[in-house]
Design a protein around this motif. Sequence first.
Motif, PDB file in Angstrom:
ATOM      1  N   HIS A 197      -9.734  -3.658  14.323  1.00 50.00           N
ATOM      2  CA  HIS A 197     -10.223  -4.319  14.506  1.00 50.00           C
ATOM      3  C   HIS A 197      -9.144  -5.615  14.742  1.00 50.00           C
ATOM      4  CE1 HIS A 197     -13.598  -2.844  13.691  1.00 50.00           C
ATOM      5  NE2 HIS A 197     -13.796  -2.393  12.526  1.00 50.00           N
ATOM      6  N   LEU A 198      -9.066  -6.291  16.522  1.00 55.16           N
ATOM      7  CA  LEU A 198      -7.764  -6.938  16.593  1.00 55.16           C
ATOM      8  C   LEU A 198      -7.862  -7.744  16.043  1.00 55.16           C
ATOM      9  CD1 LEU A 198      -7.109  -5.292  20.352  1.00 55.16           C
ATOM     10  CD2 LEU A 198      -5.589  -4.496  18.254  1.00 55.16           C
ATOM     11  N   ASP A 199      -9.067  -8.674  16.043  1.00 52.14           N
ATOM     12  CA  ASP A 199      -9.088 -10.353  15.653  1.00 52.14           C
ATOM     13  C   ASP A 199      -8.879 -10.000  14.336  1.00 52.14           C
ATOM     14  OD1 ASP A 199     -10.165 -10.191  18.496  1.00 52.14           O
ATOM     15  OD2 ASP A 199     -12.475 -10.661  18.183  1.00 52.14           O
ATOM     16  N   ALA A 200      -9.262  -9.054  13.438  1.00 51.14           N
ATOM     17  CA  ALA A 200      -9.090  -8.804  12.204  1.00 51.14           C
ATOM     18  C   ALA A 200      -7.292  -9.441  12.214  1.00 51.14           C
ATOM     19  CB  ALA A 200     -10.294  -7.792  11.293  1.00 51.14           C
ATOM     20  N   PHE A 201      -6.845  -8.083  13.022  1.00 46.56           N
ATOM     21  CA  PHE A 201      -5.775  -7.927  12.151  1.00 46.56           C
ATOM     22  C   PHE A 201      -4.231  -9.130  12.568  1.00 46.56           C
ATOM     23  CE2 PHE A 201      -1.296  -6.475  14.125  1.00 46.56           C
ATOM     24  CZ  PHE A 201      -0.975  -5.803  12.993  1.00 46.56           C
ATOM     25  N   GLU A 202      -4.818 -10.053  14.191  1.00 45.93           N
ATOM     26  CA  GLU A 202      -4.647 -10.925  14.630  1.00 45.93           C
ATOM     27  C   GLU A 202      -4.554 -12.204  13.611  1.00 45.93           C
ATOM     28  OE1 GLU A 202      -5.058 -14.213  18.058  1.00 45.93           O
ATOM     29  OE2 GLU A 202      -6.627 -12.500  18.112  1.00 45.93           O
ATOM     30  N   GLN A 203      -5.924 -12.199  12.874  1.00 46.80           N
ATOM     31  CA  GLN A 203      -5.792 -13.337  11.311  1.00 46.80           C
ATOM     32  C   GLN A 203      -4.962 -13.104  10.875  1.00 46.80           C
ATOM     33  OE1 GLN A 203     -10.380 -13.238  10.758  1.00 46.80           O
ATOM     34  NE2 GLN A 203     -10.300 -14.281  12.728  1.00 46.80           N
ATOM     35  N   PHE A 204      -4.964 -11.641  10.008  1.00 42.91           N
ATOM     36  CA  PHE A 204      -4.152 -11.103   9.269  1.00 42.91           C
ATOM     37  C   PHE A 204      -2.494 -11.697   9.259  1.00 42.91           C
ATOM     38  CE2 PHE A 204      -1.053  -7.792   7.751  1.00 42.91           C
ATOM     39  CZ  PHE A 204      -0.598  -7.666   6.424  1.00 42.91           C
ATOM     40  N   LEU A 205      -2.112 -11.476  10.409  1.00 49.37           N
ATOM     41  CA  LEU A 205      -0.779 -11.846  10.969  1.00 49.37           C
ATOM     42  C   LEU A 205      -0.169 -13.162  11.048  1.00 49.37           C
ATOM     43  CD1 LEU A 205       0.093  -9.822  13.671  1.00 49.37           C
ATOM     44  CD2 LEU A 205       1.073  -9.371  11.726  1.00 49.37           C
ATOM     45  N   ALA A 206      -1.495 -13.977  11.189  1.00 45.36           N
ATOM     46  CA  ALA A 206      -1.787 -15.504  11.323  1.00 45.36           C
ATOM     47  C   ALA A 206      -1.308 -16.071  10.121  1.00 45.36           C
ATOM     48  CB  ALA A 206      -2.348 -15.577  12.130  1.00 45.36           C
ATOM     49  N   ALA A 207      -2.400 -15.699   8.981  1.00 47.60           N
ATOM     50  CA  ALA A 207      -1.706 -15.558   7.477  1.00 47.60           C
ATOM     51  C   ALA A 207      -1.135 -15.477   6.850  1.00 47.60           C
ATOM     52  CB  ALA A 207      -3.335 -14.871   6.894  1.00 47.60           C
ATOM     53  N   GLN A 208      -0.444 -14.285   7.347  1.00 50.34           N
ATOM     54  CA  GLN A 208       1.004 -13.780   7.333  1.00 50.34           C
ATOM     55  C   GLN A 208       2.219 -14.672   7.360  1.00 50.34           C
ATOM     56  OE1 GLN A 208       0.044 -12.455   4.203  1.00 50.34           O
ATOM     57  NE2 GLN A 208       1.994 -11.212   4.390  1.00 50.34           N
ATOM     58  N   SER A 209       2.509 -15.618   8.637  1.00 50.22           N
ATOM     59  CA  SER A 209       2.842 -16.297   8.708  1.00 50.22           C
ATOM     60  C   SER A 209       3.073 -17.761   8.369  1.00 50.22           C
ATOM     61  CB  SER A 209       2.591 -16.560  10.742  1.00 50.22           C
ATOM     62  OG  SER A 209       2.860 -15.386  11.164  1.00 50.22           O
ATOM     63  N   LEU A 210       1.391 -17.808   8.096  1.00 52.45           N
ATOM     64  CA  LEU A 210       1.498 -19.023   7.000  1.00 52.45           C
ATOM     65  C   LEU A 210       2.393 -18.843   5.820  1.00 52.45           C
ATOM     66  CD1 LEU A 210      -2.017 -20.401   7.806  1.00 52.45           C
ATOM     67  CD2 LEU A 210       0.069 -21.372   8.666  1.00 52.45           C
ATOM     68  N   VAL A 211       2.703 -18.267   5.411  1.00 52.61           N
ATOM     69  CA  VAL A 211       2.567 -17.657   4.033  1.00 52.61           C
ATOM     70  C   VAL A 211       4.139 -17.500   4.107  1.00 52.61           C
ATOM     71  CG1 VAL A 211       3.476 -15.544   2.087  1.00 52.61           C
ATOM     72  CG2 VAL A 211       0.609 -16.800   3.041  1.00 52.61           C
ATOM     73  N   GLU A 212       5.006 -16.469   4.809  1.00 50.33           N
ATOM     74  CA  GLU A 212       6.448 -16.908   5.146  1.00 50.33           C
ATOM     75  C   GLU A 212       6.699 -18.150   5.473  1.00 50.33           C
ATOM     76  OE1 GLU A 212       7.206 -14.215   7.840  1.00 50.33           O
ATOM     77  OE2 GLU A 212       6.360 -12.159   7.060  1.00 50.33           O
ATOM     78  N   ALA A 213       6.479 -19.049   6.072  1.00 50.09           N
ATOM     79  CA  ALA A 213       6.904 -20.426   6.227  1.00 50.09           C
ATOM     80  C   ALA A 213       6.821 -21.410   5.123  1.00 50.09           C
ATOM     81  CB  ALA A 213       5.407 -21.085   7.702  1.00 50.09           C
ATOM     82  N   ASP A 214       5.870 -21.017   5.086  1.00 53.39           N
ATOM     83  CA  ASP A 214       5.415 -21.977   2.838  1.00 53.39           C
ATOM     84  C   ASP A 214       6.794 -21.380   2.608  1.00 53.39           C
ATOM     85  OD1 ASP A 214       3.449 -22.773   3.870  1.00 53.39           O
ATOM     86  OD2 ASP A 214       1.883 -22.210   2.840  1.00 53.39           O
ATOM     87  N   ARG A 215       7.286 -20.428   1.940  1.00 52.91           N
ATOM     88  CA  ARG A 215       8.408 -19.790   1.490  1.00 52.91           C
ATOM     89  C   ARG A 215       9.705 -20.584   1.987  1.00 52.91           C
ATOM     90  NH1 ARG A 215       6.809 -13.149   0.844  1.00 52.91           N
ATOM     91  NH2 ARG A 215       5.087 -13.191  -0.318  1.00 52.91           N
ATOM     92  N   ALA A 216       9.832 -20.296   3.095  1.00 48.77           N
ATOM     93  CA  ALA A 216      10.805 -20.508   3.909  1.00 48.77           C
ATOM     94  C   ALA A 216      10.673 -22.577   3.905  1.00 48.77           C
ATOM     95  CB  ALA A 216      10.561 -20.330   5.659  1.00 48.77           C
ATOM     96  N   GLY A 217      10.398 -22.826   3.735  1.00 47.93           N
ATOM     97  CA  GLY A 217       9.786 -24.716   3.537  1.00 47.93           C
ATOM     98  C   GLY A 217      10.515 -24.600   2.071  1.00 47.93           C
ATOM     99  N   ASP A 218      10.465 -23.942   0.479  1.00 51.89           N
ATOM    100  CA  ASP A 218      10.363 -24.775  -0.114  1.00 51.89           C
ATOM    101  C   ASP A 218      12.083 -24.559  -0.707  1.00 51.89           C
ATOM    102  OD1 ASP A 218       7.532 -23.809  -1.162  1.00 51.89           O
ATOM    103  OD2 ASP A 218       8.105 -22.189  -1.251  1.00 51.89           O
TER     104      ASP A 218
END
Length: 114
Positions: A93-114
């Motif tokens: 399901h490409l939509d669900a996969f895209e949402q997962f990748l977007a969520a992962q990007s946000l988590v990684e961005a938060d980690r980088a900002g810490d």
Amino acid sequence: MTDRLDQVFAALADPTRRAILSMLLEDDMAVTDVAAPFDISLAAVSKHLATLSRAGLIVQERRGRVVWCKLDPGALAAASTWMQGFGQFEPVHLDAFEQFLAAQSLVEADRAGD
């Protein structure tokens, strides 16, 4: 079995041979009737029929002077059984996969900002 599957899939790769198989789904046909709708020589149709026959997809039988062709579903059944082994996987399901990748990007961005 692998050699037989290779022959079946190679035979199915050609659109003329797939069209011939579709025609034979309706009824047995004489070689000349099989050739009629195609804009190729009878010799070319005969080569296609020979390929289908070697793959076990059709059976050719001489009745008097006429060679008849009929579908032999056994080879298709073996190929279908092989392909069903891939049905165990969930469709992607490409939509669900895209949402997962977007969520992962946000988590990684938060980690980088810490």
